[in-house]
Scaffold this motif. Structure first.
Motif, mmCIF file in Angstrom:
data_model
loop_
_atom_site.group_PDB
_atom_site.id
_atom_site.type_symbol
_atom_site.label_atom_id
_atom_site.label_comp_id
_atom_site.label_asym_id
_atom_site.label_seq_id
_atom_site.Cartn_x
_atom_site.Cartn_y
_atom_site.Cartn_z
ATOM 1 N N GLU A 160 32.934 28.805 57.972
ATOM 2 C CA GLU A 160 33.763 29.643 57.114
ATOM 3 C C GLU A 160 35.092 28.954 56.800
ATOM 4 O OE1 GLU A 160 34.986 34.270 56.728
ATOM 5 O OE2 GLU A 160 35.329 33.360 58.694
ATOM 6 N N ALA A 161 35.679 28.293 57.791
ATOM 7 C CA ALA A 161 36.941 27.581 57.567
ATOM 8 C C ALA A 161 36.752 26.472 56.529
ATOM 9 C CB ALA A 161 37.468 27.004 58.876
ATOM 10 N N LEU A 162 35.635 25.745 56.596
ATOM 11 C CA LEU A 162 35.359 24.700 55.605
ATOM 12 C C LEU A 162 35.163 25.297 54.217
ATOM 13 C CD1 LEU A 162 32.946 22.364 57.591
ATOM 14 C CD2 LEU A 162 35.298 21.876 56.896
ATOM 15 N N LYS A 163 34.498 26.458 54.151
ATOM 16 C CA LYS A 163 34.296 27.120 52.857
ATOM 17 C C LYS A 163 35.634 27.531 52.257
ATOM 18 C CE LYS A 163 29.759 27.161 52.690
ATOM 19 N NZ LYS A 163 28.985 26.541 51.635
ATOM 20 N N ARG A 201 36.312 43.561 41.359
ATOM 21 C CA ARG A 201 35.480 44.357 40.444
ATOM 22 C C ARG A 201 34.014 43.942 40.477
ATOM 23 N NH1 ARG A 201 39.798 43.269 37.146
ATOM 24 N NH2 ARG A 201 38.595 41.719 35.987
ATOM 25 N N THR A 202 33.770 42.641 40.709
ATOM 26 C CA THR A 202 32.401 42.139 40.569
ATOM 27 C C THR A 202 31.689 41.795 41.870
ATOM 28 O OG1 THR A 202 33.217 39.891 40.287
ATOM 29 C CG2 THR A 202 32.878 41.180 38.282
ATOM 30 N N PHE A 203 32.430 41.502 42.921
ATOM 31 C CA PHE A 203 31.785 41.055 44.162
ATOM 32 C C PHE A 203 32.135 41.942 45.354
ATOM 33 C CE2 PHE A 203 31.053 38.326 47.867
ATOM 34 C CZ PHE A 203 29.775 37.873 47.603
ATOM 35 N N PHE A 204 33.406 42.153 45.604
ATOM 36 C CA PHE A 204 33.821 42.986 46.738
ATOM 37 C C PHE A 204 33.870 44.443 46.292
ATOM 38 C CE2 PHE A 204 35.918 38.939 48.302
ATOM 39 C CZ PHE A 204 34.919 38.675 49.213
ATOM 40 N N THR A 205 32.687 44.967 46.034
ATOM 41 C CA THR A 205 32.538 46.339 45.556
ATOM 42 C C THR A 205 32.222 47.257 46.740
ATOM 43 O OG1 THR A 205 30.223 45.856 45.085
ATOM 44 C CG2 THR A 205 31.782 45.621 43.257
ATOM 45 N N VAL A 248 31.707 33.453 45.533
ATOM 46 C CA VAL A 248 33.127 33.829 45.539
ATOM 47 C C VAL A 248 33.956 32.755 44.857
ATOM 48 C CG1 VAL A 248 35.135 34.224 47.035
ATOM 49 C CG2 VAL A 248 32.961 35.346 47.540
ATOM 50 N N THR A 249 33.706 31.503 45.197
ATOM 51 C CA THR A 249 34.457 30.407 44.587
ATOM 52 C C THR A 249 34.257 30.390 43.073
ATOM 53 O OG1 THR A 249 34.293 29.091 46.602
ATOM 54 C CG2 THR A 249 34.784 27.907 44.568
ATOM 55 N N GLY A 250 33.019 30.525 42.635
ATOM 56 C CA GLY A 250 32.734 30.533 41.200
ATOM 57 C C GLY A 250 33.447 31.654 40.472
ATOM 58 N N LEU A 251 33.454 32.845 41.065
ATOM 59 C CA LEU A 251 34.130 33.988 40.437
ATOM 60 C C LEU A 251 35.636 33.784 40.376
ATOM 61 C CD1 LEU A 251 32.068 36.896 42.025
ATOM 62 C CD2 LEU A 251 32.083 36.225 39.603
ATOM 63 N N LEU A 252 36.222 33.206 41.424
ATOM 64 C CA LEU A 252 37.668 32.943 41.404
ATOM 65 C C LEU A 252 38.024 31.896 40.353
ATOM 66 C CD1 LEU A 252 38.560 33.027 45.197
ATOM 67 C CD2 LEU A 252 39.356 34.607 43.434
ATOM 68 N N VAL A 253 37.232 30.852 40.258
ATOM 69 C CA VAL A 253 37.481 29.808 39.257
ATOM 70 C C VAL A 253 37.377 30.394 37.849
ATOM 71 C CG1 VAL A 253 36.528 27.681 38.273
ATOM 72 C CG2 VAL A 253 36.866 27.871 40.743
ATOM 73 N N GLU A 254 36.345 31.205 37.604
ATOM 74 C CA GLU A 254 36.199 31.866 36.293
ATOM 75 C C GLU A 254 37.379 32.788 36.007
ATOM 76 O OE1 GLU A 254 32.468 33.953 35.938
ATOM 77 O OE2 GLU A 254 31.359 32.222 36.704
ATOM 78 N N GLY A 255 37.806 33.530 37.037
ATOM 79 C CA GLY A 255 38.927 34.447 36.867
ATOM 80 C C GLY A 255 40.223 33.725 36.525
ATOM 81 N N ILE A 256 40.467 32.587 37.156
ATOM 82 C CA ILE A 256 41.659 31.793 36.848
ATOM 83 C C ILE A 256 41.566 31.265 35.421
ATOM 84 C CG2 ILE A 256 42.851 29.620 37.376
ATOM 85 C CD1 ILE A 256 42.220 30.224 40.373
#
Length: 196
Positions: free
Chosen positions: A126-129, A98-102, A68-76
């Motif tokens: 989860e909070a740390l993530k 579109r790519t992960f939460f399908t 998720v983090t990688g996809l958000l960074v790429e999206g930004i």
């Protein structure tokens, strides 16, 4: 002496998915505390050493290895250059939808969240993530030339929007896609700032 050919190893993604699915089933059946790595590996049809090739411990099996983090960074990073910081975050959230939460991941994600909610140790992880996710988004915005304080605020709002949209998306009474839910949540977060 005849050599037997070893069967090919399952691809990384498939093994990870099998381990995560097995872990989720066992956590639901027996509880997180009562489930061992060996049981997870056996349920997935893999070995303990295979489990540890992909995850350092059983806490990490439900956290997606930074996907998720990688996809958000790429999206930004790929947002249009004229996008303001929150629009860049919105573009990243759209890409995540579109790519992960399908649709095919909605049931698993809802079940996963229920397991996390039932266990203090997993909620803490989860909070740390999410702290890491916020920091990564802030750094991605910095790389776009966004000033540090603005980037931090936009990243924190982005994480809040992600949480709101995710909670709505996994709701069994909801059938809307993640991206539109995130856009709606962002509009609601922005609305008070527009009122003077």
């Amino acid at each position: 002496m005849r050599w037997r050919r070893r069967p090919p190893r399952p691809p990384l993604r498939r093994s990870r998915c099998r381990l995560a699915a097995a872990a989720l089933d066992l956590f639901e059946e027996h509880g997180y505390e009562n489930t061992t790595v060996i049981e997870i590996a056996e349920r997935a049809g893999l070995t303990k050493s295979t489990f540890f090739r992909y995850f350092p411990d059983k806490r990490e099996v439900l956290f997606g290895a930074g996907t998720v983090t990688g996809l958000l960074v790429e999206g930004i990073a790929s947002a249009p250059s004229v996008a303001d910081p929150l629009d860049a975050v919105a573009d990243a959230l759209d890409a995540l939808g579109r790519t992960f939460f399908t649709a095919d991941r909605r049931e698993f994600s809802g079940r996963r969240q229920a397991v996390l909610n039932a266990n203090t140790e997993l909620r803490e992880r989860e909070a740390l993530k999410r702290v890491d996710l916020t920091a990564s988004m802030s750094e991605a915005l910095n790389r776009r030339g966004v000033p540090s304080l603005t980037a931090r605020v936009a990243a924190k709002l982005g994480t809040l929007v992600w949480e709101i949209a995710f909670d709505q998306w996994i709701d069994t009474n909801n059938s809307e896609d993640f991206g539109p839910l995130a856009r709606q949540a962002l509009a609601e977060v922005r609305a008070p700032a527009a009122v003077r």
